[in-house]
Write a protein that holds these residues in place. Structure first.
Motif, mmCIF file in Angstrom:
data_model
loop_
_atom_site.group_PDB
_atom_site.id
_atom_site.type_symbol
_atom_site.label_atom_id
_atom_site.label_comp_id
_atom_site.label_asym_id
_atom_site.label_seq_id
_atom_site.Cartn_x
_atom_site.Cartn_y
_atom_site.Cartn_z
ATOM 1 N N ASP A 112 -37.297 -78.121 117.365
ATOM 2 C CA ASP A 112 -38.783 -77.537 117.327
ATOM 3 C C ASP A 112 -38.841 -76.360 116.630
ATOM 4 O O ASP A 112 -39.799 -75.886 116.320
ATOM 5 C CB ASP A 112 -39.065 -77.090 118.785
ATOM 6 N N LYS A 114 -44.324 -82.118 123.014
ATOM 7 C CA LYS A 114 -44.875 -81.582 121.816
ATOM 8 C C LYS A 114 -44.914 -82.598 120.600
ATOM 9 O O LYS A 114 -45.515 -82.195 119.385
ATOM 10 C CB LYS A 114 -43.684 -80.393 121.461
ATOM 11 N N VAL A 153 -46.415 -75.799 117.383
ATOM 12 C CA VAL A 153 -45.528 -76.625 116.841
ATOM 13 C C VAL A 153 -45.584 -76.594 115.166
ATOM 14 O O VAL A 153 -46.492 -75.972 114.801
ATOM 15 C CB VAL A 153 -45.929 -78.083 117.224
#
Length: 544
Positions: free
Chosen positions: A432, A523, A462
């Motif tokens: 991430d 995500k 994100v």
């Protein structure tokens, strides 16, 4: 309690000593300790059992499973939402030497078939249905020659053996040679590619973790834990059910799955002293229209875990839900699950900014890309070693070797820092981390800044592909009811608070985030939807 001197490596205390029992032995001790005490409440089923009553049902089902041809070491799947039968099955399979295989209630047919086939389930215990899923109809479509026994929970006849027949008992003698090191549970976890992996956990793994988690929140006899988190996940079956067994507390299920109103009702009606949940559950309760009418004064402690905990939410839980001793817990299924947890008397500043300190008997470190331990307060990958590390991924030695190194450390894939006092901060997932124009950016930091805005309930950040900078930041934001702000308002709020390159280029106001049934934000779906909206191609691997 461990502390970090100059390098980010800490070791937990060597006390209390590890429990060298099986789950069955620990369960029998709980029954003998307080046979007339209240063990289990399942409000949606009108069930209220003492430890003696629960013990009788567990022994009956354990013997009946062996009577029907199952052998120690066989795998038994359970596919059901939270219910009393789930708890019976958990303890009965452990006493019979069987391995319980947790099946996600949201699984569809192909996922169910893969899980049962992967571990070679000999039996399946299932609810007839849940929400929009007709489990019985789905199971009838399976062709699994290894599946010899199918049992349906509830009182109706669905063409398979009813659970009541197991509760009637059997004559088999329960095995007396089960080892604490034997596998007792398989839980499927998603990977960055391919099919889910079956994390295999031993009696010793999860029994001890349940004890230490309960010990850290100050759990004691007479306490009652309200459990809206799913039992198929470690949060429910280990951190709750096994914590209650170890400490003599009462298990309380408010409903088959999470409902904010029914959870609040259960806390008040049962005078629960502890409440578990992921942040989204607490947010849903705090923002429920009827929140103010409930008496939550019985609450004292609990756990918020499963995903990063917003600072603002933690403050509200402490102030408005009477949970002054609430703790944060961090871990993963492969570590049974908890490796870090805050203390009940930690200052609020540490409760809201860290995941606490290492649990007893665990050794943790933060390493760089070359595997070297980094100095305190520097980010790197968090690795865990000790009693809690899984036995491995079922029938998958290659992926087990990728996850657990030669020194026994489980590589979590999480980016973390450990300070000089041993407090850990999770700053994101390795995958991430956003690299924007050469700058390393941790989305968690930006999310916390956004959550400081009074109009924002929750935010997720994100990285999305960008031709010029490599990656750009995108933020999805949920606003409080009755509040309105613009994208420019939010960017202005960020200016002078965070560096310019950390201010999201793309901002979307949404009503909800895509998430798993356990409340974890997906995500990868946010990223994919942003790529779709922006007309970008992506080859990102799916990671649920």
């Amino acid at each position: 309690m461990g502390s970090c001197m100059s390098l980010s490596q800490v070791r937990g205390a060597a006390f209390p000593p590890l429990i060298e029992d099986t789950i069955g032995a620990a369960f029998d001790k709980a029954v003998a300790r307080d046979p007339a005490g209240l063990a289990l409440v399942s409000r949606h089923q009108a069930v209220r059992w003492t430890w003696a009553e629960l013990g009788e049902r567990v022994d009956a089902v354990a013997r009946a499973l062996l009577d029907r041809g199952l052998m120690p070491g066989d795998r038994v799947g359970i596919w059901a939402p939270n219910c009393a039968g789930w708890a019976i099955t958990q303890f009965a399979t452990a006493k019979a030497g069987l391995i319980l295989v947790n099946i996600n209630p949201a699984y569809r047919l192909s996922e169910l078939e893969y899980a049962l086939t992967k571990v070679g389930c000999a039996a399946l215990i299932l609810a007839p249905s849940h929400k929009s899923s007709d489990y019985v109809a789905m199971v009838r479509q399976l062709d699994l020659p290894l599946l010899r026994l199918i049992v349906t929970l509830g009182g109706e006849d669905h063409g398979f053996l009813p659970f009541a027949a197991l509760e009637a008992g059997g004559s088999a003698i329960l095995p007396d040679n089960i080892s604490p090191y034997d596998p007792v549970n398989i839980q499927f976890t998603s990977g960055t590619t391919g099919h889910p992996k079956g994390a295999t956990l031993s009696h010793r793994n999860i029994l001890n973790n349940g004890f230490f988690v309960g010990d850290r929140i100050g759990l004691r006899r007479g306490d009652r834990i309200c459990i809206p988190v799913p039992l198929y996940h470690c949060f429910g079956m280990v951190m709750a059910n096994l914590a209650c067994v170890n400490h003599g507390a009462t298990i309380v299920y408010p409903d088959a799955s999470f409902d904010p109103l029914k959870t609040l009702e259960a806390v008040e009606a049962e005078r629960c002293t502890a409440l578990y949940g992921v942040p989204t559950m607490f947010i849903a309760m705090l923002n429920h229209a009827e929140f103010g009418r409930f008496d939550l004064s019985s609450l004292r402690t609990g756990i918020m875990a499963g995903s990063p905990c917003p600072i603002a939410t933690m403050r509200e839980v402490i102030a408005r839900m009477n949970m002054s001793q609430v703790t944060i817990a961090y871990g993963m299924t492969e570590t049974s699950p908890v490796s870090f947890q805050s203390d009940i008397d930690d200052p609020i500043e540490l409760k809201v900014s860290t995941v606490g300190r290492v649990q007893p008997h665990l050794d943790v470190k933060v390493v760089d890309g070359d595997g070297a331990v980094v100095p305190c307060d520097e980010p790197g990958e968090l690795c865990t070693r000790g009693y809690s590390v899984m036995l491995g991924y079922w029938d998958d030695p290659a992926r087990t070797a990728e996850a657990i190194d030669a020194d026994g450390f489980m590589h979590t894939g999480d980016l973390a820092t450990i300070d000089a006092d041993g407090y850990c901060r999770i700053v994101g997932r390795i995958k991430d981390m956003v690299i924007r124009g050469g700058e390393n950016i941790y989305p968690r930091e930006i999310e916390e800044y956004l959550l400081g805005h009074p109009a924002i309930v929750d935010a997720q950040v994100v990285g999305v592909a960008d031709e010029r900078l490599g990656e750009e930041l995108a933020a999805w934001v949920i606003l409080r009811s009755g509040h309105e702000i613009s994208e420019n308002d939010l960017r202005a709020f960020c200016r002078d608070k965070i560096a310019h390159f950390k201010i999201p280029r793309y901002i979307r106001f949404v009503d909800a985030f895509p998430m798993t049934v356990t409340g974890k934000i997906q995500k990868f779906l946010i990223r994919q939807q942003m790529h779709d909206l922006l007309g970008m191609a992506t080859t990102e691997s799916i990671d649920q």
